[in-house]
Design a protein around this motif. Structure first.
Motif, mmCIF file in Angstrom:
data_model
loop_
_atom_site.group_PDB
_atom_site.id
_atom_site.type_symbol
_atom_site.label_atom_id
_atom_site.label_comp_id
_atom_site.label_asym_id
_atom_site.label_seq_id
_atom_site.Cartn_x
_atom_site.Cartn_y
_atom_site.Cartn_z
ATOM 1 N N LEU A 125 -10.673 7.737 5.580
ATOM 2 C CA LEU A 125 -9.243 7.443 5.548
ATOM 3 C C LEU A 125 -8.961 6.046 6.091
ATOM 4 O O LEU A 125 -8.104 5.326 5.565
ATOM 5 N N MET A 126 -9.680 5.669 7.139
ATOM 6 C CA MET A 126 -9.524 4.319 7.674
ATOM 7 C C MET A 126 -9.896 3.280 6.617
ATOM 8 O O MET A 126 -9.192 2.283 6.434
ATOM 9 N N LEU A 127 -10.993 3.528 5.901
ATOM 10 C CA LEU A 127 -11.431 2.590 4.875
ATOM 11 C C LEU A 127 -10.435 2.507 3.728
ATOM 12 O O LEU A 127 -10.140 1.427 3.217
ATOM 13 N N LEU A 128 -9.909 3.648 3.300
ATOM 14 C CA LEU A 128 -8.929 3.649 2.217
ATOM 15 C C LEU A 128 -7.688 2.869 2.619
ATOM 16 O O LEU A 128 -7.119 2.115 1.818
ATOM 17 N N ARG A 129 -7.287 3.031 3.862
ATOM 18 C CA ARG A 129 -6.097 2.331 4.336
ATOM 19 C C ARG A 129 -6.340 0.832 4.445
ATOM 20 O O ARG A 129 -5.520 0.013 4.000
ATOM 21 N N ASN A 130 -7.487 0.452 5.016
ATOM 22 C CA ASN A 130 -7.737 -0.965 5.280
ATOM 23 C C ASN A 130 -8.185 -1.739 4.049
ATOM 24 O O ASN A 130 -7.837 -2.912 3.884
ATOM 25 N N GLU A 131 -8.984 -1.109 3.204
ATOM 26 C CA GLU A 131 -9.615 -1.833 2.094
ATOM 27 C C GLU A 131 -8.931 -1.598 0.749
ATOM 28 O O GLU A 131 -9.089 -2.390 -0.169
ATOM 29 N N LYS A 132 -8.235 -0.472 0.610
ATOM 30 C CA LYS A 132 -7.522 -0.138 -0.634
ATOM 31 C C LYS A 132 -8.389 -0.342 -1.879
ATOM 32 O O LYS A 132 -8.049 -1.104 -2.790
#
Length: 337
Positions: free
Chosen positions: A45-52
């Protein structure tokens, strides 16, 4: 703007999450351990939020056996038996990813890193910015102008170090494509690959600076003086074998093409059912908020989090992807669940 392909080593990062979060604090009422699943999905979830990312996939090993163990039976033979508490979580993690409609990939006789290498190579060739997320240093060899490695730099998976080519040179003193040759000379304890006796990272980097490659070093082997030179001449086959084994396969036949990995709306009903079963109340709130925003996708098709989710971290500096806010959130969610 180029699309972004995110490829993740599922086994590597789930295993790190398993040891980072206390197993006894993450289990359901009926005794199902969930710490590896919880930690992995929190990182995702952190990656999806930060990297899109516009496209994404998660790769898993099928077993400890591969073409590498056939070639060298002692490959990874020093690793302890996988804890039962961890084994039981991999199937559920895959189920969660599929409910989120994230492609899960495996390939018999190969390791997850070979799948990452193949996808990264294809993605770069097709015009993507590629992010490889792995806790295996062998993936450093994939880094180039189009491929960046996100590597856990502390225990667990809440903080990821961002390695582009410049960061690899700064940390290791060699270009990314040379890193496996350093590892071949030094050896890799975690893979049970002995290197050349008394040859450390500094010596290996020095030799590569002088001779350019492992082949170049071996061509000038008689010029290398001292004890380390004698050891190299006596144990050269160790380095040759190690380099053969740590070379990732970039041309696997896979059942998917890069366009098939496009970020898709999750199956909210399936996510809700599974997360309820796993008693992931806080994670369920986060993922359903994601789904509430265009069913998990923004208008341009990138993976997104809802505006109601926790405040996003500041944009990462060029060399580091910070996850401090996630660590704080994990601590709160541990108490809540």
């Amino acid at each position: 703007m180029k699309p972004t392909l995110l490829v993740v080593d599922g086994h590597s990062l789930a295993y790190r999450a398993f040891y980072a979060l206390p197993v006894d604090s993450f289990s359901t009422r009926d005794g199902q351990h969930t710490n590896a699943i919880h930690g992995f999905l929190s990182m995702l979830l952190m990656l999806l939020r930060n990297e899109k990312p516009t496209h994404l996939a998660v790769a898993f090993d099928t077993s400890r056996q591969s073409f590498r163990t056939r070639e060298y039976t002692e490959y990874k033979a020093n690793r302890s038996e996988t804890p039962q508490e961890f084994k039981g979580q991999i199937g559920l993690l895959k189920e969660a990813l599929r409910a989120m409609r994230i492609t899960v990939l495996e390939k018999e006789d190969y390791e997850a890193d070979d799948i990452l290498a193949t996808l990264a190579t294809r993605g770069a060739a097709e015009g993507f910015d590629v992010l490889v997320v792995s806790g295996d240093r062998d993936t450093i060899q994939l880094v180039d102008d189009d491929v960046t490695l996100l590597y856990p730099n502390v225990q667990g998976v809440s903080q990821l170090k961002r390695y582009d080519a410049e960061a690899v040179v700064e940390r290791y003193g060699v270009r990314p494509e040379q890193y496996p040759e350093v590892a071949a000379l030094v050896g890799e304890t975690s893979d049970n690959l002995p290197g050349i006796t008394k040859v450390g990272e500094k010596t290996a980097v020095k030799w590569l600076g002088l001779y350019g490659s492992l082949d170049g070093i071996l061509e000038h082997i008689d010029e290398i003086k001292g004890v380390v030179g004698d050891n190299l001449r006596r144990e050269r086959e160790n380095a040759i074998r190690n380099r053969r084994l740590n070379r990732l396969v970039r041309d696997l036949e896979l059942d998917v093409e890069i366009p098939d990995l496009v970020a898709r709306p999750m199956d909210e009903a399936a996510v809700r059912e599974l997360f309820d079963r796993l008693e992931f109340k806080t994670l369920l709130d986060r993922v359903t908020k994601m789904a509430a925003e265009s069913n998990g996708l923004t208008a341009d098709g990138t993976a997104a989090l809802s505006a109601e989710a926790e405040p996003a971290a500041a944009a990462p500096v060029p060399q580091a992807l910070r996850g401090d806010e996630l660590a704080d959130w994990l601590a709160r969610s541990t108490a809540a669940e």
